[in-house]
Enzyme design. Structure first.
Site, PDB file in Angstrom:
ATOM      1  N   GLU A  32       0.846  -1.189   0.000  1.00  0.00           N
ATOM      2  CA  GLU A  32       0.000   0.000   0.000  1.00  0.00           C
ATOM      3  C   GLU A  32       0.884   1.244   0.000  1.00  0.00           C
ATOM      4  O   GLU A  32       1.774   1.379   0.817  1.00  0.00           O
ATOM      5  CB  GLU A  32      -0.931   0.015   1.212  1.00  0.00           C
ATOM      6  CG  GLU A  32      -1.803   1.257   1.329  1.00  0.00           C
ATOM      7  CD  GLU A  32      -2.602   1.540   0.073  1.00  0.00           C
ATOM      8  OE1 GLU A  32      -2.402   2.608  -0.538  1.00  0.00           O
ATOM      9  OE2 GLU A  32      -3.435   0.688  -0.312  1.00  0.00           O
ATOM     10  N   LYS A  49     -20.117   9.528   3.801  1.00  0.00           N
ATOM     11  CA  LYS A  49     -21.310   9.233   4.607  1.00  0.00           C
ATOM     12  C   LYS A  49     -21.317  10.071   5.891  1.00  0.00           C
ATOM     13  O   LYS A  49     -22.377  10.455   6.395  1.00  0.00           O
ATOM     14  CB  LYS A  49     -21.383   7.742   4.950  1.00  0.00           C
ATOM     15  CG  LYS A  49     -21.468   6.835   3.729  1.00  0.00           C
ATOM     16  CD  LYS A  49     -22.509   7.297   2.740  1.00  0.00           C
ATOM     17  CE  LYS A  49     -22.217   6.840   1.334  1.00  0.00           C
ATOM     18  NZ  LYS A  49     -21.115   7.494   0.643  1.00  0.00           N
ATOM     19  N   GLY A 179     -21.993  15.904 -13.566  1.00  0.00           N
ATOM     20  CA  GLY A 179     -22.169  14.461 -13.398  1.00  0.00           C
ATOM     21  C   GLY A 179     -23.065  14.174 -12.220  1.00  0.00           C
ATOM     22  O   GLY A 179     -22.806  14.632 -11.104  1.00  0.00           O
ATOM     23  N   VAL A 268     -17.528  12.951 -13.105  1.00  0.00           N
ATOM     24  CA  VAL A 268     -17.904  12.286 -14.360  1.00  0.00           C
ATOM     25  C   VAL A 268     -17.374  10.860 -14.424  1.00  0.00           C
ATOM     26  O   VAL A 268     -17.132  10.326 -15.513  1.00  0.00           O
ATOM     27  CB  VAL A 268     -17.401  13.102 -15.573  1.00  0.00           C
ATOM     28  CG1 VAL A 268     -18.161  14.404 -15.686  1.00  0.00           C
ATOM     29  CG2 VAL A 268     -15.895  13.361 -15.479  1.00  0.00           C
ATOM     30  N   VAL A 270     -14.889   7.441 -12.914  1.00  0.00           N
ATOM     31  CA  VAL A 270     -13.544   7.113 -12.436  1.00  0.00           C
ATOM     32  C   VAL A 270     -12.721   6.467 -13.550  1.00  0.00           C
ATOM     33  O   VAL A 270     -13.262   5.926 -14.507  1.00  0.00           O
ATOM     34  CB  VAL A 270     -13.595   6.165 -11.215  1.00  0.00           C
ATOM     35  CG1 VAL A 270     -14.269   6.842 -10.035  1.00  0.00           C
ATOM     36  CG2 VAL A 270     -14.290   4.848 -11.561  1.00  0.00           C
ATOM     37  N   ALA A 317     -17.579  -0.903  -3.723  1.00  0.00           N
ATOM     38  CA  ALA A 317     -16.757  -1.498  -2.673  1.00  0.00           C
ATOM     39  C   ALA A 317     -17.200  -2.914  -2.333  1.00  0.00           C
ATOM     40  O   ALA A 317     -16.358  -3.819  -2.191  1.00  0.00           O
ATOM     41  CB  ALA A 317     -16.807  -0.614  -1.418  1.00  0.00           C
ATOM     42  N   HIS A 442     -44.708  -3.597  11.904  1.00  0.00           N
ATOM     43  CA  HIS A 442     -45.414  -2.330  11.732  1.00  0.00           C
ATOM     44  C   HIS A 442     -45.256  -1.498  12.996  1.00  0.00           C
ATOM     45  O   HIS A 442     -45.377  -2.009  14.102  1.00  0.00           O
ATOM     46  CB  HIS A 442     -46.907  -2.584  11.473  1.00  0.00           C
ATOM     47  CG  HIS A 442     -47.725  -1.336  11.403  1.00  0.00           C
ATOM     48  ND1 HIS A 442     -47.749  -0.528  10.285  1.00  0.00           N
ATOM     49  CD2 HIS A 442     -48.521  -0.739  12.334  1.00  0.00           C
ATOM     50  CE1 HIS A 442     -48.546   0.503  10.521  1.00  0.00           C
ATOM     51  NE2 HIS A 442     -49.027   0.395  11.757  1.00  0.00           N
TER      52      HIS A 442
END
Length: 463
Positions: A32, A49, A179, A268, A270, A317, A442
């Site tokens: 990484e 999020k 986009g 627009v 990736v 993901a 409910h």
């Protein structure tokens, strides 16, 4: 050092593949070059999020009186604090991956990975030093980045991509978002909710163009009601950044229009990260920006695999994670089945949220199906009424002949938490009548699924 498996990239495809491989007894390392968790955890799914949640809380506070709550003074958004919270959430999630790697004895090779012949991996560290590692198997999981168009060359300040949109130093007064896919629509919602004047531009006839047309129209109505300007069937031809404000030249159905804005967000799509990872040197076949693989993610070079955004399929993901699991389970000799790409849920975390799986109504008709369609609006839902959020509906599509559940399309509050019911039901080949006869609690938003299915079969009660 020698490993059973080396994974290049630690996004949701790479880190999941590595953990599953370790669980199955493989000596595993991950290469990484940036933060563990890749774009999703650090610059995508998770921090966005967090931003969406802050916007939602702010919206609730502005409408507190609607719920019988009085606030002392006017609610104000602290943009810097919102961004800081988002970055804190991302950092915590990345540290969580570090913990999981330690728990599963996965070694992290920090640097930029490049595949070499004979399943060797060269790692270029930040200080310029190089090391070469060997493995029996190598998984490429290098992900994707923001796509750049000639008319929208990103400078990181006036024309930006999603990374900059998450960490702007101050809130712009005006923004043009180009986009209207998930990324564009989510940022448009976020900034509009905080008070930025937002214009959302989409080349296709409908925003969120991959969704069912009725869902697209509903989101457009909700966005316009929230004060956003929407331009569909429109194309940005040029952006002049020479003055204080950007001048965005847009070709619309009515002719050319010039829009001024502080910032232009290019959303627009990736582009895959295939450059410099050793494909040409090792003879791995790729086409149109995607590595060519079989149903178990094997490339044409023995012992080398590819998963996630760099292979054909939805750039999501959860797709990458499942691909990684299938890939390493196949490597270890387990009896696994190919991923069913026709049953992948997609979610957009705007307000209202969007969640869908399977065919749209148009696609089902074009495929030659005779269909039954059921729809239940949240205006008829007791839970939605009590929460104060009735925009949206649940729409379901069935094959009239055999009862196959062809698709489901939700738009409304928290619908991203509801779509998994349909994914599981479709996986189990559940019929509509079985859904109708399954007791849904409910009052909940989820009982709208049962009601929509009942509507498809002429048995709906609450409409």
């Amino acid at each position: 050092m020698n490993y059973d498996l080396i994974v290049i990239g630690s996004g949701p495809g790479g880190y999941v593949a590595a953990i599953r491989a370790s669980q199955l007894g493989l000596k595993t390392a991950v290469v990484e070059r940036a933060e563990l968790g890749g774009i999703c955890l650090n610059w995508g799914c998770i921090p966005t999020k967090a931003l969406m949640k802050s916007a939602q809380v702010f919206k609730y506070m502005k409408h507190a009186a609607d719920y019988g709550i009085k606030l002392e003074g006017e609610a104000k958004a602290d943009f810097e604090a919102i961004v800081s919270r988002s970055r804190g959430v991302a950092d915590a999630m990345s540290k969580g991956i570090q913990f999981l790697f330690k728990k599963n004895n996965i070694e992290v090779l920090a640097g930029t990975g490049k595949l070499m012949p004979s399943k060797k991996v060269e790692v270029l560290a930040a200080d310029g030093t190089k090391a070469v590692y060997e493995a029996n198997h190598v998984v490429l999981a290098t992900g994707a980045r923001s796509r750049v168009l000639p008319a929208l060359k990103q400078d990181g300040k006036k024309i930006i991509g999603y990374r900059e949109a998450m960490t702007l130093p101050k809130q712009p007064e005006s923004m043009v978002v180009v986009g209207s896919g998930a990324i564009g629509s989510e940022f448009a919602y976020f900034y509009n909710t905080l008070g930025t004047k937002v214009t959302l531009i989409e080349f296709m006839p409908n925003i969120v163009p991959v969704e069912d047309e009725e869902v697209s129209k509903q989101l457009e109505r909700s966005f316009k009601k929230a004060g956003m300007t929407i331009l569909t069937s429109s194309e940005v031809t040029k952006v002049d950044t020479s003055a204080d404000k950007c001048k965005v030249f847009v070709t619309t159905k009515k002719g050319e229009e010039v829009i001024e804005a502080d910032v232009v967000l290019s959303a627009v799509g990736v582009a895959t990260n295939l450059e410099g990872i050793g494909l040409e040197e090792t003879g791995i076949k790729f086409e149109k920006g995607k590595v060519l693989v079989d149903d178990f993610y094997r490339t044409n070079v023995e012992g080398v695999y590819a998963i996630g955004d760099i292979v054909k399929g939805p750039a999501l993901a959860h797709v990458a994670s499942h691909e990684g699991i299938i890939c390493v389970e196949k490597i270890t000799g387990m009896d696994v089945h190919p991923l069913n790409y026709g049953n992948i849920p997609g979610c957009t975390y705007t307000f209202p949220e969007i969640a869908s799986v399977g065919m749209t109504e148009k696609a089902a008709i074009e495929a030659g199906y005779e269909i039954k369609v059921g729809k239940f609006p949240f205006t008829a839902s007791g839970k939605a009424k009590s929460s104060g959020n009735t925009d949206g509906f649940v729409k379901v599509i069935f094959d009239a002949k055999y009862g196959e559940w062809l698709g489901a399309h939700f738009i409304g509050d928290n619908v991203t938490e509801m779509i998994a019911e349909v994914v599981v039901a479709r996986n189990l080949e559940t019929t509509g009548h079985e859904i109708i006869k399954s007791v849904h609690p409910h009052p909940t938003m989820s009982e709208a699924v049962m009601e929509a299915v009942a509507a498809a079969y002429g048995e709906v009660i609450h409409l």
